[in-house]
Scaffold this active site. Structure first.
Site, PDB file in Angstrom:
ATOM      1  N   TYR A 218       0.823  -1.210   0.000  1.00 28.63           N
ATOM      2  CA  TYR A 218       0.000   0.000   0.000  1.00 28.63           C
ATOM      3  C   TYR A 218       0.852   1.252   0.000  1.00 28.63           C
ATOM      4  O   TYR A 218       0.413   2.309  -0.475  1.00 28.63           O
ATOM      5  CB  TYR A 218      -1.024  -0.033   1.141  1.00 28.63           C
ATOM      6  CG  TYR A 218      -2.088  -1.041   0.810  1.00 28.63           C
ATOM      7  CD1 TYR A 218      -2.991  -0.783  -0.220  1.00 28.63           C
ATOM      8  CD2 TYR A 218      -2.146  -2.281   1.435  1.00 28.63           C
ATOM      9  CE1 TYR A 218      -3.925  -1.728  -0.601  1.00 28.63           C
ATOM     10  CE2 TYR A 218      -3.077  -3.225   1.060  1.00 28.63           C
ATOM     11  CZ  TYR A 218      -3.967  -2.938   0.037  1.00 28.63           C
ATOM     12  OH  TYR A 218      -4.884  -3.873  -0.347  1.00 28.63           O
ATOM     13  N   HIS A 365       1.261 -12.834 -10.507  1.00 32.90           N
ATOM     14  CA  HIS A 365       0.411 -11.883  -9.780  1.00 32.90           C
ATOM     15  C   HIS A 365       1.124 -10.568  -9.479  1.00 32.90           C
ATOM     16  O   HIS A 365       0.616  -9.496  -9.781  1.00 32.90           O
ATOM     17  CB  HIS A 365      -0.078 -12.528  -8.475  1.00 32.90           C
ATOM     18  CG  HIS A 365      -0.733 -11.561  -7.548  1.00 32.90           C
ATOM     19  ND1 HIS A 365      -1.968 -11.014  -7.809  1.00 32.90           N
ATOM     20  CD2 HIS A 365      -0.323 -11.016  -6.370  1.00 32.90           C
ATOM     21  CE1 HIS A 365      -2.283 -10.171  -6.841  1.00 32.90           C
ATOM     22  NE2 HIS A 365      -1.303 -10.154  -5.959  1.00 32.90           N
ATOM     23  N   PHE A 366       2.339 -10.645  -8.890  1.00 30.01           N
ATOM     24  CA  PHE A 366       2.882  -9.340  -8.488  1.00 30.01           C
ATOM     25  C   PHE A 366       3.498  -8.582  -9.646  1.00 30.01           C
ATOM     26  O   PHE A 366       3.790  -7.406  -9.511  1.00 30.01           O
ATOM     27  CB  PHE A 366       3.780  -9.417  -7.246  1.00 30.01           C
ATOM     28  CG  PHE A 366       5.034 -10.201  -7.380  1.00 30.01           C
ATOM     29  CD1 PHE A 366       6.066  -9.791  -8.200  1.00 30.01           C
ATOM     30  CD2 PHE A 366       5.210 -11.359  -6.630  1.00 30.01           C
ATOM     31  CE1 PHE A 366       7.235 -10.518  -8.295  1.00 30.01           C
ATOM     32  CE2 PHE A 366       6.371 -12.086  -6.727  1.00 30.01           C
ATOM     33  CZ  PHE A 366       7.381 -11.664  -7.567  1.00 30.01           C
ATOM     34  N   HIS A 367       3.678  -9.217 -10.805  1.00 32.76           N
ATOM     35  CA  HIS A 367       4.071  -8.393 -11.953  1.00 32.76           C
ATOM     36  C   HIS A 367       2.886  -7.655 -12.577  1.00 32.76           C
ATOM     37  O   HIS A 367       3.093  -6.651 -13.239  1.00 32.76           O
ATOM     38  CB  HIS A 367       4.840  -9.216 -12.994  1.00 32.76           C
ATOM     39  CG  HIS A 367       6.258  -9.466 -12.576  1.00 32.76           C
ATOM     40  ND1 HIS A 367       6.630 -10.548 -11.823  1.00 32.76           N
ATOM     41  CD2 HIS A 367       7.396  -8.755 -12.772  1.00 32.76           C
ATOM     42  CE1 HIS A 367       7.931 -10.498 -11.581  1.00 32.76           C
ATOM     43  NE2 HIS A 367       8.424  -9.416 -12.147  1.00 32.76           N
ATOM     44  N   ARG A 428       7.768 -21.106  -7.935  1.00 36.03           N
ATOM     45  CA  ARG A 428       8.459 -19.861  -8.284  1.00 36.03           C
ATOM     46  C   ARG A 428       9.921 -19.998  -7.879  1.00 36.03           C
ATOM     47  O   ARG A 428      10.300 -20.941  -7.202  1.00 36.03           O
ATOM     48  CB  ARG A 428       7.815 -18.659  -7.602  1.00 36.03           C
ATOM     49  CG  ARG A 428       7.996 -18.595  -6.112  1.00 36.03           C
ATOM     50  CD  ARG A 428       7.175 -17.458  -5.498  1.00 36.03           C
ATOM     51  NE  ARG A 428       7.898 -16.198  -5.490  1.00 36.03           N
ATOM     52  CZ  ARG A 428       7.826 -15.298  -4.487  1.00 36.03           C
ATOM     53  NH1 ARG A 428       7.078 -15.547  -3.426  1.00 36.03           N
ATOM     54  NH2 ARG A 428       8.484 -14.174  -4.550  1.00 36.03           N
ATOM     55  N   ARG A 429      10.736 -19.069  -8.320  1.00 33.90           N
ATOM     56  CA  ARG A 429      12.155 -19.023  -7.967  1.00 33.90           C
ATOM     57  C   ARG A 429      12.880 -20.314  -8.355  1.00 33.90           C
ATOM     58  O   ARG A 429      13.647 -20.862  -7.557  1.00 33.90           O
ATOM     59  CB  ARG A 429      12.321 -18.774  -6.466  1.00 33.90           C
ATOM     60  CG  ARG A 429      11.784 -17.415  -6.012  1.00 33.90           C
ATOM     61  CD  ARG A 429      11.764 -17.286  -4.507  1.00 33.90           C
ATOM     62  NE  ARG A 429      11.645 -15.883  -4.090  1.00 33.90           N
ATOM     63  CZ  ARG A 429      11.507 -15.498  -2.836  1.00 33.90           C
ATOM     64  NH1 ARG A 429      11.465 -16.371  -1.867  1.00 33.90           N
ATOM     65  NH2 ARG A 429      11.439 -14.228  -2.537  1.00 33.90           N
TER      66      ARG A 429
END
Ligand code: HEM
Ligand SMILES: [Cu+2]
Length: 537
Positions: A218, A365-367, A428-429
């Site tokens: 945020y 998602h976070f991209h 991931r990773r």
């Protein structure tokens, strides 16, 4: 530099440079995962690069950009930056800290990824450097608050300009968030990396980390929302649909962004189901102000189209300035957020989380969220600010015009394939999806599409960096356009309940204490064994 905006420009310069370096690493990772060979490819390079990419993008690019943006808003909306000299000190503290952390990463001494979960251990200078970055940002927050208070004394009885309202909300969120980080880094990781403690409790550290990690998003998002509410409608030729709704949304973030961190720890032991559920419910609550934002901003854009004489249900959309990179970047960033928000709701749901936890879905998602909603808004904000800060025209204009669309399309390929690969179980990773044998073969096509997306993203990132530095050094000189902000349909006259920052900060602190106090006490009271450090390379 004699430019009165030199402080803001210095921050933006560092942000863009960090972004450029990190973009190179991003593309190498995408190629590696797809098992595309390139010179000097290795596991070690992959993890070193991913640590650098995550830290430079998520911590350095964002923090510096937000600090620069904050100085622009203070100078333009409040007419002052109180304590400019401290601002330069803060800049150097943050810059030196970032360089310290980056150097230990690039030397291969801090391969801990951007979440730096223990028992992976980094060089002490990595943790100390990160701390200095935060200390610089704390001073920055203090300067914005001091500027606001000085303005307030001269303007009693009027609500703060909306940009400052949003900025103060971001700063409060940041102070709440970084308290958790300070407990982790200063209280645990620095002494442990210096050898003062020989063991560290990973679960406690992760809990402090996510106390920080969610409100961190945020801290990125609220400055982007300021651009959406306060700049975008103006660029489109419209009005802000509702001023009180905007103020309410920012305050709801102050209250709700922190007590939600367990939604990142749904798979962690030692935290009871009831507390996980509490944080999950609060996570769904914090989606509400984002829905309000989407509604208000889209309504504001509709007003813009109507003012241009459009009367149909959707024809106002075509009347918006899609060829202006400020508008297209920010509007595409908003569109990306509909997909990001959908994915976020999946992540937060206890049962569905277990399907996607730690899979490629997460980086898909976070991209779209951080990597597009926030980053593309910041790119649009750069195109908005540079001509005004430098008195120069954007150049090359055609690259600026193409860049947001290219980013959006490339990200669609990149992110969609990783979302799907994640649902098919790809972690991931991972250095190479092909290492997983037959299973990996099922992922390979998807990772190739993602790699093509990654190359195109890199191209778009280069356009952005080229436009910034070409404009800066050689853009055609013009009289700087004024910084103009969207006017609400009904301007507020007196401060209302959403302007009571002191009250809402107290409410927020109480909620954080309630959400974390008891579970942390439980974790600290468990018999604890701790872990010695691990260094993979
Ligand atoms: C040129 C554009 C970009 C490309 C090609 C790219 C590519 C990648 C790839 C392939 C990964 C590795 C994920 C994994 O193996 O799990 C990654 C991780 C990551 N990226 Fe990006 N990315 C780009 C832009 C961004 C932007 C703009 C941001 C944020 C502002 C960002 C933030 C991150 C973060 C935080 C990680 C996680 C690192 C970790 O797991 O420790 N990326 N990126
Ligand atoms: Cu979160």
């Amino acid at each position: 530099m004699t430019n009165r905006h030199s402080l803001a420009l210095a921050h933006i310069g560092v942000a863009v440079a960090a972004f450029g370096v990190a973009a190179v690493m991003g593309v190498l990772q995408a190629l590696s995962i797809a098992d595309v060979e390139f010179p000097r490819r290795s596991e070690e390079l992959y993890y070193v690069s991913m640590t650098a990419h995550g830290v430079l993008m998520a911590l350095v690019f964002t923090t510096f950009f937000i600090m620069g943006l904050g100085y622009v808003f203070a100078a333009e909306s409040l007419g002052r930056i109180t304590g400019r000299a401290v601002g330069w000190l803060a800049f150097w503290i943050a810059a030196v800290g970032s360089v310290m952390a980056a150097v230990t990463i690039l030397r291969g001494q801090s391969t801990v990824l951007y979440t730096f979960y223990p028992p992976l251990q980094a060089h002490p200078l990595f943790y100390i450097g990160a701390t200095l970055l935060i200390v610089g940002s704390w001073l920055w927050g203090g300067i914005i608050i001091a500027s606001y208070r000085a303005w307030r004394r001269e303007h009693p009885g009027v609500p703060a300009p909306l940009s400052i309202h949003g900025l103060l909300a971001s700063i409060i969120v940041w102070y709440l968030a970084t308290t958790g980080l300070a407990l982790e880094v200063v209280g645990m990781l620095i002494p442990w990396s210096l050898g003062i403690f020989d063991k560290v409790d990973p679960l406690v550290a992760r809990t402090y980390f996510w106390w920080f990690g969610h409100p961190l998003v945020y801290f990125w998002l609220l400055p982007a929302y300021i651009i959406w509410y306060y700049v975008l409608p103006q660029v489109a030729g419209g009005r802000l649909f509702s001023d009180p709704l905007a103020r309410m949304a920012f305050i709801l973030f102050v209250i709700l962004s922190t007590p939600v961190g367990f939604h990142h720890q749904l798979a962690d032991p030692g935290i009871t189901a009831g507390w996980k559920l509490t944080h999950t419910i609060l996570t769904y609550a914090v989606m509400y102000p984002s829905f309000v934002t989407a509604f208000t901003v889209i309504a504001s854009l509709e007003v813009a189209g109507r003012l241009k004489g459009k009367k149909g249900l959707f024809d106002w959309i075509g009347a918006l300035p899609w060829r202006d990179p400020v508008f297209s970047a920010v509007a595409l960033a908003m569109i990306a957020f509909t997909f990001g928000g959908f994915g976020g709701a999946v992540n937060a749901a206890y049962a569905m989380n277990s399907m996607v936890h730690n899979t490629a879905w997460i980086m898909g998602h976070f991209h779209v969220t951080l990597g597009t909603t926030v980053a593309l808004t910041f790119m649009g904000a750069t195109y908005w600010m540079l001509p005004r800060l430098l008195g120069r025209e954007l150049r090359p204009a055609v690259l600026a015009r193409l860049q947001p669309y290219l980013w959006f399309l490339a990200m669609a390929a990149f992110s969609t394939s990783y979302h799907i690969a994640g649902m098919r179980g790809m972690p991931r990773r991972v250095y190479s999806a092909a290492l997983a044998g037959e299973q990996g073969a099922a992922w390979h096509g998807l990772t190739l599409v993602a790699a093509v997306g990654g190359v195109l993203l890199f191209l778009s990132a280069s356009f952005y960096v080229i436009v910034v530095f070409t404009t800066w050094l050689g853009g055609k000189r013009i009289t700087p356009p004024a910084f103009e902000f969207a006017v609400p349909l009904l301007p507020p006259t007196t401060p209302g309940v959403w302007d009571r920052f002191g009250l809402w900060t107290i409410v927020a602190i109480l909620l954080v204490a309630a959400a974390y106090g008891y579970p942390l006490l439980q974790l600290l009271a468990h018999p604890r064994f701790g872990s010695p450090p691990f260094k993979p390379f």
